[in-house]
Design a protein around this motif. Structure first.
Motif, PDB file in Angstrom:
ATOM      1  N   TYR A 356      41.833 -17.059  -0.462  1.00 41.19           N
ATOM      2  CA  TYR A 356      41.928 -17.085   1.005  1.00 41.19           C
ATOM      3  C   TYR A 356      43.358 -16.764   1.404  1.00 41.19           C
ATOM      4  CZ  TYR A 356      41.438 -18.914   5.788  1.00 41.19           C
ATOM      5  OH  TYR A 356      41.419 -19.061   7.156  1.00 41.19           O
ATOM      6  N   HIS A 358      44.737 -15.701   4.240  1.00 45.28           N
ATOM      7  CA  HIS A 358      44.835 -15.597   5.694  1.00 45.28           C
ATOM      8  C   HIS A 358      46.234 -15.267   6.216  1.00 45.28           C
ATOM      9  CE1 HIS A 358      43.530 -16.429   9.805  1.00 45.28           C
ATOM     10  NE2 HIS A 358      44.627 -17.124   9.966  1.00 45.28           N
ATOM     11  N   ALA A 364      45.373 -11.341  -1.420  1.00 48.09           N
ATOM     12  CA  ALA A 364      44.621 -12.090  -2.425  1.00 48.09           C
ATOM     13  C   ALA A 364      44.880 -11.524  -3.820  1.00 48.09           C
ATOM     14  CB  ALA A 364      43.133 -12.043  -2.093  1.00 48.09           C
ATOM     15  N   THR A 387      39.071 -20.583  -0.400  1.00 44.84           N
ATOM     16  CA  THR A 387      37.769 -19.932  -0.421  1.00 44.84           C
ATOM     17  C   THR A 387      37.594 -19.082   0.826  1.00 44.84           C
ATOM     18  OG1 THR A 387      35.375 -20.301  -0.405  1.00 44.84           O
ATOM     19  CG2 THR A 387      36.730 -21.995   0.616  1.00 44.84           C
ATOM     20  N   LEU A 388      36.820 -18.023   0.705  1.00 45.44           N
ATOM     21  CA  LEU A 388      36.517 -17.176   1.857  1.00 45.44           C
ATOM     22  C   LEU A 388      35.408 -17.761   2.710  1.00 45.44           C
ATOM     23  CD1 LEU A 388      36.653 -13.605   0.251  1.00 45.44           C
ATOM     24  CD2 LEU A 388      38.415 -14.766   1.585  1.00 45.44           C
ATOM     25  N   SER A 389      34.744 -18.780   2.215  1.00 49.66           N
ATOM     26  CA  SER A 389      33.619 -19.375   2.939  1.00 49.66           C
ATOM     27  C   SER A 389      34.111 -20.200   4.114  1.00 49.66           C
ATOM     28  CB  SER A 389      32.787 -20.246   2.007  1.00 49.66           C
ATOM     29  OG  SER A 389      31.844 -21.016   2.736  1.00 49.66           O
TER      30      SER A 389
END
Length: 603
Positions: A356, A358, A364, A387-389
């Motif tokens: 992640y 951001h 990444a 996590t990308l979730s």
């Protein structure tokens, strides 16, 4: 799912006639209306009111160590401003305003004055009174820690209460005695098993014990209070409360036998509800009560961890890191080798994979430091949901009160009293050590000269144990918001004057940051230019170039020796005036309103 999001328990359906769940309940309902027959009649009324008193932190606990020797920030903080010499009673305004800071106390006292009319059993009334008194004690703990002597108010003030509104400061000893009485009542009467995520007997005991340890050590190490002779009673209380929770609470340290994961799991978890280490958690549910994943935790955004904390962790075999030859000049890769596994579950380590990304410009993939002015080069992963979730990030639970702290409080209090035994260590500190796969602490542990110099004022016939328990506390509770208060109560605030140091670099040229032996970044002299076309390493990754030098030079990274040394983040940390800076002044405007208030400790 429903059970998960009501833990902090403002039940939206029950508040629909009062306003949304995000609104302050008492701001929307006049207290004169609440005081009529339409409220304080049932247990539900009392519970709803108590829920409005909750003011626990969330993801913010992970940045609460800013401006300590654990972490720093490029942003403004009160202590930074004070140490820089840019603060006075005329400019420090926080913590005293009756309209903002004391309103919580009025709400609490209003509840305590009126809750007795509820048509419930006496034991239920005692439970809710205990909760009210717990929140009052909690409120006053913060006031004592900030101001020391403060007026004690135990009624909901009205306009005509001039005796209270224009009262002088009550002595610390008087206020603390009242705090202890409130905590004691709460500990005796708050029920042990109620809704998950709400205050119960064990939350009360933990915070009660925490404050007893705070006040005991504060009185022991702060001679300006002239209360040193009373320190022992608070230390005895701290160990007794912790011992009670250890014996009766049913809590345990989360340990599945995976020393490289179990500690970190507590801070990356989407479900801590049934974790027996969590005494109080803040629980979230995706699209119901979303967590704040704070993406700025990882990246270069104000907050950054420091090398000082990295050097506090022991070696994997339990030996002192400072005993390693040349440890002061260990590279980033070297300083993570054979260390306490909690280090690599707290700091981003060589070889860590960022998912992640951001706010992280490097993107990444394999973690390579993004060096920049005023940042240490270290990054925190404790509490970072990598996590990308979005659902997983929204679900991130926060372990606000951990059983680990109870064990640390117990051991520290007994060591300060000179009473800690091997059996005590085995039921406290060594449970934390064993989770991390570390050797047990023994009563005959040697003294680390670095720790002895750092805490030269320790007074105990078990000085060796006090020092090592302080290390264990720092490591186990890193970035959970305890460090500043610990430094204050131990009377070592002058440690805040130390340099805010980052990664060590041996010199100019290429450097491996991932541990694979392949260079990742290149340091150039201040007189050099960054090439337009950057060289690639053997893995095909473009090398990152930085011009380095000292403060005042036009460079991208400051190093302590110019072309080598530790990354430096702040040129001048200022001074720490003793005992003045252990306290805050009453804002000058409040003094003008009430000439009975007087400044203390040099303010």
């Amino acid at each position: 799912m429903i059970n998960k999001y009501i833990k902090l328990a403002v039940v939206c359906s029950g508040l629909s006639l009062l306003g949304s769940c995000n609104d302050n309940y008492l701001d929307r309902v006049p207290e004169t209306a609440i005081n009529n027959e339409n409220f304080f009649n049932t247990a539900t009324d009392l519970e709803l009111y108590i829920n409005g008193l909750y003011n626990f932190s969330g993801i913010g606990i992970y940045q609460s160590d800013a401006t300590t020797d654990n972490a720093s920030t490029t942003g403004n903080t009160e202590i930074k401003t004070i140490m820089a010499g840019n603060a006075s009673a005329a400019t420090i305004s926080g913590g005293w305003s009756w309209e903002e800071n004391w309103e919580q106390l009025r709400k609490i006292n209003f509840f305590l004055q009126h809750m007795g009319k509820a048509k419930i059993s006496e034991s239920e009334k005692a439970h809710y009174e205990g909760l009210g008194r717990y929140f009052r004690a909690r409120f006053y703990v913060e006031k004592v820690q900030r101001f020391s002597d403060v007026p004690w108010v135990d009624k909901a003030l009205e306009v005509g209460d001039t005796d209270y509104l224009f009262a002088k400061r009550d002595p610390r000893a008087t206020v603390v005695q009242k705090i202890m009485e409130d905590f004691e009542f709460a500990a005796q009467n708050v029920q042990p098993r109620i809704k998950s995520g709400t205050v119960n007997k064990w939350v009360v005991l933990q915070e009660y014990g925490r404050f007893a340890l705070y006040e005991g050590t504060y009185r022991k190490y702060h001679n300006e209070l002239e209360l040193k002779t009373t320190a022992t009673e608070f230390l005895n209380k701290a160990q007794a409360l912790s011992d009670q929770q250890m014996r009766e609470g049913g809590f345990s340290i989360y340990n599945t036998g995976k020393p490289n994961q179990d500690y970190g799991t507590l801070f990356f978890s989407e479900n801590l509800e049934n974790n027996k280490e969590i005494v109080l958690g803040r629980f979230y549910a995706n699209n119901v009560l979303n967590a704040d994943s704070w993406p700025g935790m990882f990246g270069n955004y104000e907050y950054y961890p420091l090398r000082d904390l990295v050097q506090a962790y022991l070696m994997k075999d339990g030996s002192f890191y400072a005993a390693q030859p040349g440890y002061e000049k260990n590279t980033f890769v070297k300083e993570f080798e054979n260390r306490d596994p909690r280090l690599a579950q707290t700091y981003a380590y060589p070889g860590w994979q960022l998912i992640y990304s951001h706010t992280y410009a490097q993107g990444a993939g394999l973690y390579v430091q993004q060096l920049a002015k005023n940042f240490s080069g270290y990054h925190q992963i404790k509490g970072f949901q990598n996590t990308l979730s979005l659902e997983a990030r929204n679900n991130l639970d926060i372990p606000l009160y951990r059983y680990a702290e109870v064990l640390l409080n117990f051991a520290e209090a007994k060591a300060e009293l000179g009473q800690l035994t091997q059996a005590d260590l085995d039921r406290s500190i060594n449970l934390l050590r064993r989770r991390a796969g570390m050797p047990d602490m023994v009563v005959g542990v040697g003294i680390d000269p670095v720790m002895a110099a750092r805490y030269s004022n320790v007074e105990s016939n078990q000085r060796n144990l006090v020092l090592e328990i302080r290390r264990e506390r720092r490591v186990e509770l890193a970035f959970e918001g305890f460090r500043f208060t610990d430094l204050m109560r131990w009377n070592v605030g002058e440690l805040l004057k130390n340099k805010r140091e980052g990664i060590y670099f041996s010199g100019l040229g290429q450097h491996d940051m991932t541990g694979d032996g392949i260079p990742d970044i290149v340091l150039l002299a201040s007189s050099s230019s960054i090439p337009a076309v950057k060289e690639k390493n053997s893995l095909g990754r473009e090398l990152q170039y930085y011009r380095v030098g000292r403060f005042g030079q036009d460079v991208g990274v400051f190093l302590s020796e110019g072309n080598n040394g530790t990354v430096e983040t702040i040129e001048n940390t200022g001074t720490f005036e003793v005992p003045k800076f252990y306290y805050r002044p009453i804002p000058q405007g409040e003094i003008l309103l009430n000439d009975n208030l007087k400044q203390i400790f040099g303010w």
